[in-house]
Design an enzyme around this catalytic site. Sequence first.
Site, PDB file in Angstrom:
ATOM      1  N   ILE A 635      31.618 -98.525  56.228  1.00 10.75           N
ATOM      2  CA  ILE A 635      32.811 -97.683  55.992  1.00 10.75           C
ATOM      3  C   ILE A 635      32.972 -97.412  54.499  1.00 10.75           C
ATOM      4  O   ILE A 635      34.066 -97.139  54.019  1.00 10.75           O
ATOM      5  CB  ILE A 635      34.074 -98.334  56.592  1.00 10.75           C
ATOM      6  CG1 ILE A 635      34.306 -99.742  56.022  1.00 10.75           C
ATOM      7  CG2 ILE A 635      33.966 -98.398  58.100  1.00 10.75           C
ATOM      8  CD1 ILE A 635      35.634-100.363  56.444  1.00 10.75           C
ATOM      9  N   GLY A 636      31.848 -97.538  53.782  1.00  9.03           N
ATOM     10  CA  GLY A 636      31.870 -97.300  52.345  1.00  9.03           C
ATOM     11  C   GLY A 636      31.546 -98.556  51.565  1.00  9.03           C
ATOM     12  O   GLY A 636      31.193 -98.489  50.388  1.00  9.03           O
ATOM     13  N   GLN A 637      31.635 -99.704  52.229  1.00  8.90           N
ATOM     14  CA  GLN A 637      31.428-100.970  51.521  1.00  8.90           C
ATOM     15  C   GLN A 637      29.956-101.253  51.254  1.00  8.90           C
ATOM     16  O   GLN A 637      29.632-102.206  50.552  1.00  8.90           O
ATOM     17  CB  GLN A 637      32.085-102.122  52.299  1.00  8.90           C
ATOM     18  CG  GLN A 637      31.302-102.699  53.478  1.00  8.90           C
ATOM     19  CD  GLN A 637      31.367-101.878  54.750  1.00  8.90           C
ATOM     20  OE1 GLN A 637      31.262-100.661  54.707  1.00  8.90           O
ATOM     21  NE2 GLN A 637      31.494-102.529  55.885  1.00  8.90           N
ATOM     22  N   GLY A 638      29.066-100.467  51.853  1.00  9.05           N
ATOM     23  CA  GLY A 638      27.647-100.605  51.550  1.00  9.05           C
ATOM     24  C   GLY A 638      26.881-101.470  52.523  1.00  9.05           C
ATOM     25  O   GLY A 638      25.767-101.926  52.220  1.00  9.05           O
ATOM     26  N   GLY A 867      35.485-108.094  51.218  1.00  6.63           N
ATOM     27  CA  GLY A 867      36.338-106.908  51.415  1.00  6.63           C
ATOM     28  C   GLY A 867      37.813-107.192  51.227  1.00  6.63           C
ATOM     29  O   GLY A 867      38.509-106.514  50.469  1.00  6.63           O
ATOM     30  N   GLU A 868      38.332-108.178  51.926  1.00 13.13           N
ATOM     31  CA  GLU A 868      39.764-108.455  51.845  1.00 13.13           C
ATOM     32  C   GLU A 868      40.147-109.350  50.667  1.00 13.13           C
ATOM     33  O   GLU A 868      41.183-109.131  50.034  1.00 13.13           O
ATOM     34  CB  GLU A 868      40.239-109.036  53.167  1.00 13.13           C
ATOM     35  CG  GLU A 868      40.429-107.898  54.147  1.00 13.13           C
ATOM     36  CD  GLU A 868      40.145-108.268  55.553  1.00 13.13           C
ATOM     37  OE1 GLU A 868      39.035-108.789  55.811  1.00 13.13           O
ATOM     38  OE2 GLU A 868      41.003-108.053  56.406  1.00 13.13           O
TER      39      GLU A 868
END
Length: 913
Positions: A635-638, A867-868
């Site tokens: 989702i864009g995080q690679g 991520g979080e």
Amino acid sequence: MISLDVNGQLHVTKARPSDRLADVIRNEIGLTGTKIGCNAGDCGACTVLIDGNQTCACMVSAARAEGSKIITVEGLAKNGQLNALQKSFHAFGAAQCGICTPGMLMAATDLLQHNPSPTEETIRDHLGGVLCRCTGYQKIIQAILNIETIDNAGIVDPGIGSAVGARAVKIDGIQKLTGAEKFGDDSAPKNSLWIRAIRSPFWRANFEIGDLKSFVKNTDGLLDILTAKDIPGNNGFGIYPDVKDQPALAEKTVRYRGEPVLALVGDHDSIYAIDDNDLPILWSEEEPLQGFDKPLAEGADLIHPSKPGNILAEGCVIKGDALASLGGSPIIAEGNFETGFVEHAYIEPEAGWAQRVGDRIEIYTSTQSPYMDRDEVAQLLGIEKENVRIVPSACGGGFGGKLDLSVQTFLSIAAWKHKLPVRMVYDRKESMAATTKRHPSRITARYGCDENGSLKSFFFDGDFNTGAYISWGLTVKDRVPIHASGPYYVPAIKAKSRATFSNEPVAGAFRGFGVPQAAIAHEALIDELAEKTGQDPLEFRLKNAIRKGQATSTGQVLKSAGLAQCLEALRPGWQKARAEAIAFNAASSGPFRLGAGIGCMWYGCGNTSLSNPSSIRIGLSANGRITLYSGAQDIGQGTNTTMVQAAADALGVPMSQIEIVWGDTDKTPDSGKSSASRQAYVSGNATKLAGEDLRSQILRLANAGSDARLDIQNCRILVHDRETIHEIDLTTLKNSEGGDVLLGSGYFDPPTTSLNSNGQGEPYGTYGFAAQLALVEVDCGLGKVRVLRIEAAHDVGQALNPIQVEGQIEGGTAQGIGLALMEEYIPGKTENLHDYLIPTIGDIPPMKIFIIEEPEPSGPWGAKGIGEPALCATAPAIFGGIYQATGIRVRRAPCTPDRLRAELIRSGISGSR
Ligand code: FES
Ligand code: FES
């Protein structure tokens, strides 16, 4: 006929003079690189050059653009070669999801045309009209500053065995830079029907539907109006397998403003021309129950009859005797804290299309969780899961908001019924009004320590407003009490949480699942205890930081904990920032004050005490093609890139030899959802196991040792085993169903246990840790806070790809700044990107990132999630800075200028100029 000169080519279009240029470029000319995020001039995603100047194409009519020279992102690369700016964006990792990237590139192109060597300040000024929700803008600035020196990005093309940990560029980065990437609204068939939801204008109401047949008959271009009766299966969805409380189309009752009741199917212009008020719906409005007090009041009406007291569920963690211990603690800090709804504000609104293929349905959409979507749609349509295919588009930002269903429900019902392709796109207002938010919270907390500053006990009681439906409410009520005391060793804890209902937007998953709200509370109290014991805030935290071998709130003994290393990394910057603030304040007589604050966090990676496995496969075809089949949604995080890195090293081949098939539920195994910071840890493990499985199959065929080197060329593998070379002719092996001759499989489910009635157990396989510092400037006259710099140290176990890890930290920190200072979604009022503010490039300060690698024994190469964790420590650090600057302890987020100014006045701080 309007003629437009786009990228040096003249296009004669059928556009009407008043059509938006962005629509004409996308729909008539077919250049979908120009994106639409708001259609209101707020986001800049549609930025193009008109006669050399950056312009929002959604705000210009086709007629006005006639005769001008228009350049879109597709016009930047020449002869298939990226230009210097695109190359620099690629090298520096300036595109994460990529939805803002075309607009950014066009704005930067305009800048560089006028000023080939801009300063950082000039870049901030010039790109201020384009919003990015992923990157925190840091890498975009670096890419522009270093356009002539892209070697500074430190990119490597890793050799065999060194992909993990390498600064490798995104494997899917180039299409994000050329406009070729296809997002949810970019690929529907031309002949698709459109569908539009009709939503409740009331927060709480009953309704009856009148004669829809006549309405359809009398309305040109309207093919059908869908109601709940058109749903062939179960009219309910929800993220837990046994809880489906949210109707796809409401029946008789609505519980929030924006809840869908009907759906119009037909041609685009006709269904959008219909006035909602003309539809035969008889509404009977009722007094809504909003916030915490009204729904929880004695005798309040029940929002869901089966949920007494309007309470969804309660969670708790009890370790030792916290109340007795608090009574015996000589030093106590306590407070009440509040946070509001926060909107994800991804730049790509929800979009997709669907078609029925025989007895199957195929849905092409922007999502974080293809397999969850598949299962939900199957039960909605009453068909087998195998008869639903989800094909994810590129996802233009999610942050938790694209875990729940949105367009999928409408698309599937309409395409199933009408057996024609159907498409749907939410506009910005609909996206904000109808989708999930961060849970508002109301927290009381108390922390106790001894005279030396050793933490002794903690008490926490928090309510979290889950809105009208459950969504992720059960997850939040479980996760919060576990994390509520923060990343410290505390012998006695009592933490309680409740998820409560209201007639408000559905609160769901948003980067942290309640942990950021809890962190604001525990970090404020830690600051107070440090002050009361006369200790430096950083040193106090370091003294109490939980360490490897110590037991958490749930009694889990940690095998990896890097908070102490994070704090030590920040110490020089911390001492400098504190001293700088003291010196400035001593010398300043004006309204400005400086302050430095620090915040810490921890975060359990993966679902709480639940199985959340990932499966990955790696195939080898007869012609030597290696394919990674990954259901782990990028989702864009690679994730696409990091999974290829993991696969390459596990198998023992270069990254460049691996192709990836991702997301498509017909082609990939279930790797679980992209949430809870789980993909690097869970799917990283599954990928490693799949690569090792395939490698061992190859070595077995060659009868070679485990350290043999593989050389896969065309149809054969050469296995170099010390002095011997074995050759495997792949064409002699039997094809499996998918065309591969060898298939490696990996499966990993984090080692967790269920929690007992006191919340004791092992809820997560591993935890990420972080400490961040913020230096802030407060204008005491205006109550305005400016963040001057951030230093962030994050323990990620092992950075599978440092560029992606830095990007996550920078982007999460930017969202943390928003949470701290400006972002509050006010239901019914802030349904656009000019009333709901997210940080622009001008709001984000320089950041210094420290990657701490305290390996997790159960992680792939030691990796944990990021991520979080990236977001949770930022608001506490900023609030600590505000305290040093003003002496005001922030208890309510966001700390907007009006709120801070009111506190300053109450405290007698005039801020005169
Ligand atoms: S789509 Fe044009 S500014 Fe947002
Ligand atoms: S990369 Fe900017 S919005 Fe996603």
